[in-house]
Design a protein around this motif. Sequence first.
Motif, PDB file in Angstrom:
ATOM      1  N   TRP A   3       0.824  -1.214   0.000  1.00 55.34           N
ATOM      2  CA  TRP A   3       0.000   0.000   0.000  1.00 55.34           C
ATOM      3  C   TRP A   3       0.851   1.254   0.000  1.00 55.34           C
ATOM      4  O   TRP A   3       0.473   2.268  -0.614  1.00 55.34           O
ATOM      5  N   THR A   4       1.952   1.263   0.656  1.00 52.18           N
ATOM      6  CA  THR A   4       2.814   2.441   0.715  1.00 52.18           C
ATOM      7  C   THR A   4       3.334   2.795  -0.672  1.00 52.18           C
ATOM      8  O   THR A   4       3.298   3.963  -1.078  1.00 52.18           O
ATOM      9  N   GLN A   5       3.823   1.792  -1.408  1.00 52.91           N
ATOM     10  CA  GLN A   5       4.312   2.047  -2.756  1.00 52.91           C
ATOM     11  C   GLN A   5       3.176   2.508  -3.667  1.00 52.91           C
ATOM     12  O   GLN A   5       3.364   3.393  -4.511  1.00 52.91           O
ATOM     13  N   PHE A   6       2.006   1.913  -3.520  1.00 51.65           N
ATOM     14  CA  PHE A   6       0.859   2.299  -4.346  1.00 51.65           C
ATOM     15  C   PHE A   6       0.472   3.753  -4.086  1.00 51.65           C
ATOM     16  O   PHE A   6       0.274   4.538  -5.023  1.00 51.65           O
ATOM     17  N   LEU A   7       0.348   4.146  -2.801  1.00 52.36           N
ATOM     18  CA  LEU A   7      -0.036   5.515  -2.471  1.00 52.36           C
ATOM     19  C   LEU A   7       1.028   6.512  -2.899  1.00 52.36           C
ATOM     20  O   LEU A   7       0.698   7.606  -3.376  1.00 52.36           O
ATOM     21  N   LEU A   8       2.295   6.171  -2.769  1.00 53.94           N
ATOM     22  CA  LEU A   8       3.348   7.066  -3.245  1.00 53.94           C
ATOM     23  C   LEU A   8       3.284   7.224  -4.768  1.00 53.94           C
ATOM     24  O   LEU A   8       3.523   8.310  -5.302  1.00 53.94           O
ATOM     25  N   GLY A   9       2.975   6.161  -5.476  1.00 51.52           N
ATOM     26  CA  GLY A   9       2.833   6.255  -6.934  1.00 51.52           C
ATOM     27  C   GLY A   9       1.657   7.142  -7.319  1.00 51.52           C
ATOM     28  O   GLY A   9       1.761   7.966  -8.248  1.00 51.52           O
ATOM     29  N   VAL A  10       0.527   6.994  -6.620  1.00 52.06           N
ATOM     30  CA  VAL A  10      -0.643   7.834  -6.913  1.00 52.06           C
ATOM     31  C   VAL A  10      -0.325   9.291  -6.624  1.00 52.06           C
ATOM     32  O   VAL A  10      -0.678  10.189  -7.405  1.00 52.06           O
ATOM     33  N   ILE A  11       0.349   9.564  -5.507  1.00 51.26           N
ATOM     34  CA  ILE A  11       0.715  10.939  -5.162  1.00 51.26           C
ATOM     35  C   ILE A  11       1.686  11.509  -6.196  1.00 51.26           C
ATOM     36  O   ILE A  11       1.577  12.676  -6.582  1.00 51.26           O
TER      37      ILE A  11
END
Length: 106
Positions: A3-11
Amino acid sequence: MNWTQFLLGVIAVYGIYYALNVLYDLFIHRRAPTTGDGGNELVFDEDSPPERVVSEPSKVAIEPMVKDGKSVISSGPLQSTGGITIKELVSLAQNNVIEYTKAIPY
């Protein structure tokens, strides 16, 4: 992918999109010619001179009503100041200034 990598990618994608929009507004729209108010002007063709309006004094005399031999004092004309906020309504209800029949939801 967690989830951390996913949210950083979205941001990151949103940040790039936002930066491109700001750059577009700064550089591309600066070159566009400005057109005043865009033609939203209201124009009246007829000219009418101002007229003086004078109010006439009231011809009806307001006298206090008499009930059972006692004169009633008038409180004057009633005036309204408009609506009140919910906070003022709750305050008036708590001070027993107004009568309410149901509980006021919070």
